[in-house]
Write an enzyme that holds these catalytic residues in place. Structure first.
Site, PDB file in Angstrom:
ATOM      1  N   CYS A  68       0.840  -1.204   0.000  1.00  0.00           N
ATOM      2  CA  CYS A  68       0.000   0.000   0.000  1.00  0.00           C
ATOM      3  C   CYS A  68       0.876   1.256   0.000  1.00  0.00           C
ATOM      4  O   CYS A  68       1.447   1.579  -1.027  1.00  0.00           O
ATOM      5  CB  CYS A  68      -0.999  -0.057   1.147  1.00  0.00           C
ATOM      6  SG  CYS A  68      -2.480   0.903   0.758  1.00  0.00           S
ATOM      7  N   HIS A  94      -3.694  -5.037   0.293  1.00  0.00           N
ATOM      8  CA  HIS A  94      -3.106  -5.622   1.511  1.00  0.00           C
ATOM      9  C   HIS A  94      -3.175  -7.154   1.461  1.00  0.00           C
ATOM     10  O   HIS A  94      -4.140  -7.745   1.950  1.00  0.00           O
ATOM     11  CB  HIS A  94      -3.870  -5.140   2.748  1.00  0.00           C
ATOM     12  CG  HIS A  94      -3.688  -3.693   3.031  1.00  0.00           C
ATOM     13  ND1 HIS A  94      -2.748  -3.227   3.925  1.00  0.00           N
ATOM     14  CD2 HIS A  94      -4.311  -2.609   2.536  1.00  0.00           C
ATOM     15  CE1 HIS A  94      -2.807  -1.904   3.964  1.00  0.00           C
ATOM     16  NE2 HIS A  94      -3.750  -1.508   3.129  1.00  0.00           N
ATOM     17  N   GLU A 133      -1.601  -9.206   3.209  1.00  0.00           N
ATOM     18  CA  GLU A 133      -1.448  -9.795   4.556  1.00  0.00           C
ATOM     19  C   GLU A 133      -2.786 -10.193   5.178  1.00  0.00           C
ATOM     20  O   GLU A 133      -2.847 -11.111   5.989  1.00  0.00           O
ATOM     21  CB  GLU A 133      -0.680  -8.834   5.478  1.00  0.00           C
ATOM     22  CG  GLU A 133      -1.392  -7.558   5.922  1.00  0.00           C
ATOM     23  CD  GLU A 133      -1.287  -6.404   4.927  1.00  0.00           C
ATOM     24  OE1 GLU A 133      -1.037  -6.651   3.733  1.00  0.00           O
ATOM     25  OE2 GLU A 133      -1.499  -5.244   5.352  1.00  0.00           O
TER      26      GLU A 133
HETATM   27  N1  GLN Z   1      -1.968   6.695   2.915  1.00  0.00           N
HETATM   28  C1  GLN Z   1      -2.025   5.952   1.697  1.00  0.00           C
HETATM   29  C2  GLN Z   1      -3.381   6.101   1.006  1.00  0.00           C
HETATM   30  O1  GLN Z   1      -4.359   6.434   1.665  1.00  0.00           O
HETATM   31  C3  GLN Z   1      -1.699   4.482   1.946  1.00  0.00           C
HETATM   32  C4  GLN Z   1      -2.675   3.789   2.832  1.00  0.00           C
HETATM   33  C5  GLN Z   1      -2.187   2.457   3.336  1.00  0.00           C
HETATM   34  O2  GLN Z   1      -0.993   2.181   3.346  1.00  0.00           O
HETATM   35  N2  GLN Z   1      -3.093   1.631   3.803  1.00  0.00           N
HETATM   36  O3  GLN Z   1      -3.477   5.888  -0.174  1.00  0.00           O
END
Ligand code: GLN
Length: 545
Positions: free
Chosen positions: A384, A510, A512
């Site tokens: 992310c 994600h 994970e």
């Molecule tokens: N802050 C970033 C976004 O909102 C990444 C978010 C995250 O890593 N879950 O796109």
């Protein structure tokens, strides 16, 4: 009323005793005996969901396929059962009140005074039975967050009391988890706090059917007898839960103690099968007997609290076992990484993972970490925000886009390589408004990520607002950073990788959240394998010097 049976798990004496792990372990055993089981968590706090909570408050925010932002215990449920949870599996006081107040505003209560009893308790009872009423489960386990006696858990306890009465004998039971402290000065395990917490539960009209006793030392037969007599439970219903090396041992310990059998008997389910735990045991065997150790740097900003990156750490346990290696994860705060020290701090690791995150703090350190991984051919896994950092680094260093950035950090950057999606621009409410839950992603045939998943299309879970800016895609691809996974509906970049690098993958989603004991996530399995290869190569080149 459906024929679903209900098990309620309450906690006494202190918090953090591991109700979630006990609930998940019991569910695992019941599943292994052929029952269809699910687990639900009721959280007594007033936030509508944990999505707006800082990870330092309650640890990681877990995300389900249907886009619910939930308590991290749901992660344990999925990891133990290899079964998806949903919005219905996590309910907070905030959500309960929100729903009751919406009904009141609509006039649903026909002029009645709206009260904790019966309106809030009815709403809680409905939420508990929602899963049971689907007909999909034989048994629903409901974990009540907090500790008995807390003001905020009272409506939940009252709702459970009423529901037990409505369900009738043999259809609902209560497992109470307590602590048996060891007083070293006296050289004794003490039962009094447990007696008191059972009493507190009784004052609310609930009798514990089973006691699960957390302890650092073996509980003697004498103490078991005493607990049974004074807490009003059968002797076989006093279950010891002794500290162990890994949470994944708990189902086997509970099996030895007979927790599942006692619960089944109390629910009049006496026709149970022998539990099928062979895959689980094979995992434990591999986990406990690693052949090698790999060292991975986890670069993040919430590094002081292990729970902030819970699912990532657990995914490393699953994927480590799959590779028969011990994955030693070292958390490094990205805030301490500078251009001068970053090489010394991280280049000796076998792999680098840049963690998800929000906001400006620690961003530059993460970008530098991505650069070390790219230029020194160290396996890199960006999740992310970690993917976004790899994109920014590539833009600045390879594409000469000085000051390239994400608009989350610098809205005026000349190169907004990570941008806000059009439909996010007018959003003012922070809760539940990110790109959430499972989204489709098509993988490019000749990519590394395709060779890992071995599938044309995958679906993975999201939780972010910002995206790769497709205006720049052609430039990135012409220079070696490929978008190897794309969401077909919106054309959003889901995966990036670098051609010619042994293992450099960034994912906007994600992975994970979907790694489980019996289905370790393929990206984690492949990353760990790459770190092992990297380590071997390093030692070979040292030998040849
Ligand atoms: N802050 C970033 C976004 O909102 C990444 C978010 C995250 O890593 N879950 O796109």
């Amino acid at each position: 009323m459906s024929s679903t049976k209900y098990i309620f798990v309450t906690g006494g004496v202190t918090s953090s005793l591991g109700k979630g792990i006990i609930a998940a372990s019991l569910a695992k055993l019941l599943q292994a005996r052929g029952y269809r089981v699910t687990i639900q968590k009721l959280d007594p706090y007033i936030n509508v969901d944990p999505g707006t909570l800082n990870p330092y408050e309650h640890g990681e925010c877990y995300v389900t396929d249907d886009g619910a932002e939930t308590d991290l215990d749901l992660g344990h449920y999925e990891r133990f059962l290899s079964q998806n949870t949903s919005q219905a599996n996590n309910v907070t006081t905030g959500r309960i009140y929100q729903s009751v107040i919406e009904k009141e505003r609509r006039g649903d209560f026909l002029g009645k005074t709206v009260q904790v009893v019966p309106h809030i308790t009815n709403e809680i009872k409905e939420r508990i039975q929602l899963l049971g009423n689907t007909g999909k489960y034989d048994i629903v386990i409901t974990e009540i967050g907090g500790t008995v006696g807390d003001i905020e858990s009272l409506p939940y306890i009252e709702a459970v009391r009423q529901l037990l009465w409505e369900l009738g004998d043999g259809n609902g039971i209560v497992i109470h988890l307590t602590l048996i402290p060891y007083l070293s000065a006296a050289g004794e395990l003490k039962t009094k706090p447990t007696q008191h917490s059972v009493k507190t539960l009784m004052e609310s009209g609930i009798k514990a059917d089973i006691l699960v006793c957390r302890t650092e030392r073996e509980i003697s037969n004498e103490i078991r007898d005493k607990l049974a007599l004074f807490c009003n439970v059968r002797r076989e219903a006093v279950i010891q839960s002794i500290d162990c090396k890994t949470i994944y041992e708990v189902p086997m310990l509970m099996l030895e103690e007979g927790l599942d059998v006692v619960a089944l008997k109390k629910l009049n389910l006496v026709d149970y099968k022998v539990p099928e735990m062979s895959q689980w045991k094979a995992f434990l065997q591999r986990h406990e007997n690693p052949k090698n150790t790999v060292k991975i740097a986890l670069i993040g900003k919430y590094v002081e609290l292990q729970d902030s990156y819970k699912s990532i750490l657990e995914a490393f346990i699953h994927s480590g076992a799959a590779n028969e290696v011990r994955v030693e994860v070292t958390s490094i705060s990205s805030e301490i990484l500078t251009a001068e020290n970053v090489f010394d701090k991280i280049s000796h690791f076998d792999g680098i993972l840049v963690a998800p995150g929000f906001g400006e703090r620690g961003i530059e350190g993460k970008i530098k970490a991505a650069q070390i991984a790219r230029t020194h051919k160290i396996p890199y896994f960006g999740i992310c925000l970690g993917m976004q950092m790899a994109v920014i680094e590539f833009a600045r260093d390879v594409l000469d886009m000085e000051d390239a950035n994400t608009v989350e950090v610098n809205p005026n950057t000349p190169y907004p390589v990570i941008n806000l999606m059009e439909n996010q621009k007018d959003i003012t409410e922070m809760g539940g408004t990110m790109r959430l839950g499972a989204w489709r992603c098509q993988l490019k045939k000749d990519s590394l990520v395709y060779s890992i998943y071995q599938q044309d299309e995958i679906a993975e879970r999201h939780r972010h607002r910002y995206e790769f800016n497709n205006q720049y895609l052609a430039q990135f691809e012409a220079n070696g950073m490929i978008a190897s996974g794309i969401n077909p509906e919106k054309g959003l970049v889901e995966v990036i990788e670098i051609k010619g690098h042994p293992w450099f993958i960034g994912v906007q989603y994600h992975p994970e959240y979907k790694s489980t004991v019996t289905h370790p996530h393929p990206l984690f399995v492949s990353f760990v394998k790459a770190t092992l290869d990297c380590q071997k190569k390093k030692s070979e080149s040292q030998l040849s010097i």
